[in-house]
Design a protein around this motif. Structure first.
Motif, PDB file in Angstrom:
ATOM      1  N   ALA A  94      27.363  86.202  51.252  1.00  0.00           N
ATOM      2  CA  ALA A  94      27.176  85.019  52.133  1.00  0.00           C
ATOM      3  C   ALA A  94      28.291  84.786  52.990  1.00  0.00           C
ATOM      4  N   LEU A  95      29.571  84.544  52.261  1.00  0.00           N
ATOM      5  CA  LEU A  95      30.607  83.938  52.583  1.00  0.00           C
ATOM      6  C   LEU A  95      31.198  85.140  53.586  1.00  0.00           C
ATOM      7  N   THR A  96      31.273  86.292  52.903  1.00  0.00           N
ATOM      8  CA  THR A  96      31.677  87.305  53.566  1.00  0.00           C
ATOM      9  C   THR A  96      31.533  87.287  55.159  1.00  0.00           C
ATOM     10  N   ASP A  97      29.874  86.595  55.668  1.00  0.00           N
ATOM     11  CA  ASP A  97      29.239  86.769  56.470  1.00  0.00           C
ATOM     12  C   ASP A  97      29.992  85.393  57.354  1.00  0.00           C
ATOM     13  N   ALA A  98      30.126  84.498  56.905  1.00  0.00           N
ATOM     14  CA  ALA A  98      30.527  83.466  57.196  1.00  0.00           C
ATOM     15  C   ALA A  98      32.331  83.240  57.384  1.00  0.00           C
ATOM     16  N   LEU A  99      32.399  84.149  56.874  1.00  0.00           N
ATOM     17  CA  LEU A  99      34.508  83.871  57.162  1.00  0.00           C
ATOM     18  C   LEU A  99      34.757  85.149  58.528  1.00  0.00           C
ATOM     19  N   TRP A 100      33.664  86.502  58.420  1.00  0.00           N
ATOM     20  CA  TRP A 100      34.045  87.189  59.656  1.00  0.00           C
ATOM     21  C   TRP A 100      33.545  86.450  60.958  1.00  0.00           C
ATOM     22  N   GLN A 101      32.544  85.636  60.385  1.00  0.00           N
ATOM     23  CA  GLN A 101      31.430  85.369  62.184  1.00  0.00           C
ATOM     24  C   GLN A 101      32.463  83.910  62.228  1.00  0.00           C
ATOM     25  N   GLY A 102      33.516  83.268  61.828  1.00  0.00           N
ATOM     26  CA  GLY A 102      34.436  81.856  61.591  1.00  0.00           C
ATOM     27  C   GLY A 102      35.783  83.268  62.456  1.00  0.00           C
ATOM     28  N   PHE A 103      36.066  84.139  61.425  1.00  0.00           N
ATOM     29  CA  PHE A 103      37.352  84.196  61.976  1.00  0.00           C
ATOM     30  C   PHE A 103      37.445  85.415  63.075  1.00  0.00           C
ATOM     31  N   LEU A 122      11.233  78.989  55.270  1.00  0.00           N
ATOM     32  CA  LEU A 122      11.847  78.992  53.834  1.00  0.00           C
ATOM     33  C   LEU A 122      13.305  78.939  53.869  1.00  0.00           C
ATOM     34  N   PHE A 123      14.595  78.922  55.502  1.00  0.00           N
ATOM     35  CA  PHE A 123      15.185  78.389  55.770  1.00  0.00           C
ATOM     36  C   PHE A 123      16.444  77.057  55.144  1.00  0.00           C
ATOM     37  N   PHE A 124      15.078  76.229  55.985  1.00  0.00           N
ATOM     38  CA  PHE A 124      15.352  74.735  55.593  1.00  0.00           C
ATOM     39  C   PHE A 124      15.152  75.037  53.369  1.00  0.00           C
ATOM     40  N   ALA A 125      13.666  74.654  53.558  1.00  0.00           N
ATOM     41  CA  ALA A 125      13.715  75.019  52.219  1.00  0.00           C
ATOM     42  C   ALA A 125      14.979  75.406  50.939  1.00  0.00           C
ATOM     43  N   LEU A 126      14.912  76.887  51.227  1.00  0.00           N
ATOM     44  CA  LEU A 126      15.989  76.951  50.566  1.00  0.00           C
ATOM     45  C   LEU A 126      17.921  76.130  51.075  1.00  0.00           C
ATOM     46  N   LEU A 127      17.294  75.246  51.622  1.00  0.00           N
ATOM     47  CA  LEU A 127      18.717  74.066  52.106  1.00  0.00           C
ATOM     48  C   LEU A 127      18.579  73.104  50.982  1.00  0.00           C
ATOM     49  N   LEU A 128      17.285  72.174  51.488  1.00  0.00           N
ATOM     50  CA  LEU A 128      16.580  71.297  51.248  1.00  0.00           C
ATOM     51  C   LEU A 128      16.618  71.026  49.446  1.00  0.00           C
ATOM     52  N   LEU A 129      15.687  71.513  49.239  1.00  0.00           N
ATOM     53  CA  LEU A 129      15.393  71.758  47.407  1.00  0.00           C
ATOM     54  C   LEU A 129      16.165  71.508  46.945  1.00  0.00           C
ATOM     55  N   PRO A 130      17.253  72.601  46.448  1.00  0.00           N
ATOM     56  CA  PRO A 130      18.186  72.566  45.799  1.00  0.00           C
ATOM     57  C   PRO A 130      19.175  70.874  45.596  1.00  0.00           C
ATOM     58  N   PRO A 153      28.276  70.577  52.773  1.00  0.00           N
ATOM     59  CA  PRO A 153      27.963  71.998  53.551  1.00  0.00           C
ATOM     60  C   PRO A 153      26.814  71.860  54.509  1.00  0.00           C
ATOM     61  N   VAL A 154      25.949  71.783  53.861  1.00  0.00           N
ATOM     62  CA  VAL A 154      25.191  71.287  54.900  1.00  0.00           C
ATOM     63  C   VAL A 154      25.221  70.358  56.180  1.00  0.00           C
ATOM     64  N   VAL A 155      25.143  69.050  55.657  1.00  0.00           N
ATOM     65  CA  VAL A 155      25.302  68.340  56.645  1.00  0.00           C
ATOM     66  C   VAL A 155      26.598  68.762  57.912  1.00  0.00           C
ATOM     67  N   LEU A 156      28.265  69.416  57.080  1.00  0.00           N
ATOM     68  CA  LEU A 156      28.820  69.940  58.087  1.00  0.00           C
ATOM     69  C   LEU A 156      28.683  71.058  59.072  1.00  0.00           C
ATOM     70  N   MET A 157      27.728  71.497  58.367  1.00  0.00           N
ATOM     71  CA  MET A 157      26.864  72.641  59.361  1.00  0.00           C
ATOM     72  C   MET A 157      26.395  72.407  60.599  1.00  0.00           C
ATOM     73  N   SER A 168      32.829  77.987  64.900  1.00  0.00           N
ATOM     74  CA  SER A 168      32.398  79.407  64.889  1.00  0.00           C
ATOM     75  C   SER A 168      31.906  79.445  63.187  1.00  0.00           C
ATOM     76  N   PHE A 169      32.984  78.264  62.115  1.00  0.00           N
ATOM     77  CA  PHE A 169      32.967  78.153  60.826  1.00  0.00           C
ATOM     78  C   PHE A 169      31.289  78.119  60.257  1.00  0.00           C
ATOM     79  N   ALA A 170      31.120  76.868  61.298  1.00  0.00           N
ATOM     80  CA  ALA A 170      29.867  76.129  60.915  1.00  0.00           C
ATOM     81  C   ALA A 170      28.817  77.533  60.558  1.00  0.00           C
ATOM     82  N   HIS A 171      28.369  77.617  58.751  1.00  0.00           N
ATOM     83  CA  HIS A 171      27.467  78.055  58.422  1.00  0.00           C
ATOM     84  C   HIS A 171      26.521  78.167  56.846  1.00  0.00           C
ATOM     85  N   PRO A 172      25.428  78.323  56.774  1.00  0.00           N
ATOM     86  CA  PRO A 172      24.871  78.151  55.506  1.00  0.00           C
ATOM     87  C   PRO A 172      25.378  78.295  54.252  1.00  0.00           C
TER      88      PRO A 172
END
Length: 206
Positions: free
Chosen positions: A19-28, A117-125, A151-155, A163-167
């Motif tokens: 996930a973090l590799t994906d986020a950094l790729w999209q960011g850079f 599921l995306f919103f559930a994965l963010l909110l339930l934890p 990070p959810v709020v910042l996203m 472009s670094f905003a990522h779940p």
């Protein structure tokens, strides 16, 4: 220490790396990664889907295992159960995608399910983390889970600015928060086992 907690921790590390590799790729780079839906590499997409499915299955099992020690009340119990269902559904969906090549752009139902599921994965934890914050024995996992709110709020706030905003950042905190639960609860599990043995010994002596 049993194998499941270690496997869950390893799964959290693997999935967080993806996930973090994906986020950094999209960011850079500012473009979708080659292993994504738009990359056109089906074998890479299948590997990423599998890399999501297996860790979420392991963490589903972790959440089921820690139930007796974690559930301090009805609210915590129901949030944990909802998170189990969410993890399991997400794992099955990713596994289906790995096997069939289906993705959110090719199937409308798949896309709708992904959004829910995306919103559930963010909110339930986050909710589970705040529900556990007062407990000293699970303080670290609770901080990680509740801390994923930042990070959810910042996203959402920064999504139009960078472009670094990522779940992925919130996902990584939540994954490790869940994976560390059995380690935090291990002393309590050991005390319960000792208590059970002591009670059985007293019953036999009588």
């Amino acid at each position: 220490m049993k194998l499941l907690p270690l496997a869950g921790l390893a799964g959290a590390a693997v999935l967080s790396t993806i996930a973090l590799t994906d986020a950094l790729w999209q960011g850079f780079e500012g473009t979708p990664p080659p292993w994504g839906v738009q990359g056109g590499h089906d074998w890479m997409l299948a590997g990423v889907n599998l890399g999501h499915a297996v860790p979420y299955l392991l963490l589903t099992a972790v959440l089921m295992q820690v139930g007796p020690q974690l559930d301090s009340g009805g609210f915590t119990r129901w949030v944990r159960r909802l998170l189990i269902v969410t993890f399991l559904l997400f794992a099955v969906m990713m596994l289906w995608g790995a096997i069939t090549g289906a993705n959110s752009e090719s199937l409308g139902v798949f896309e709708a399910g992904t959004t829910i599921l995306f919103f559930a994965l963010l909110l339930l934890p986050i909710i589970l983390g705040f529900a556990m914050l007062r407990r000293r024995d699970v303080r670290l996992p609770a901080i990680l889970l509740a801390g994923s709110l930042v990070p959810v709020v910042l996203m959402f706030v920064l999504s139009e600015l960078t472009s670094f905003a990522h779940p992925a950042y919130a996902e990584a905190l939540a994954l490790f928060g869940v994976a560390l639960l059995p380690f935090a609860l291990e002393p309590r599990r050991a005390e319960s086992a000792v208590g059970a043995v002591s009670g059985a010994s007293e019953a036999v002596s009588r």
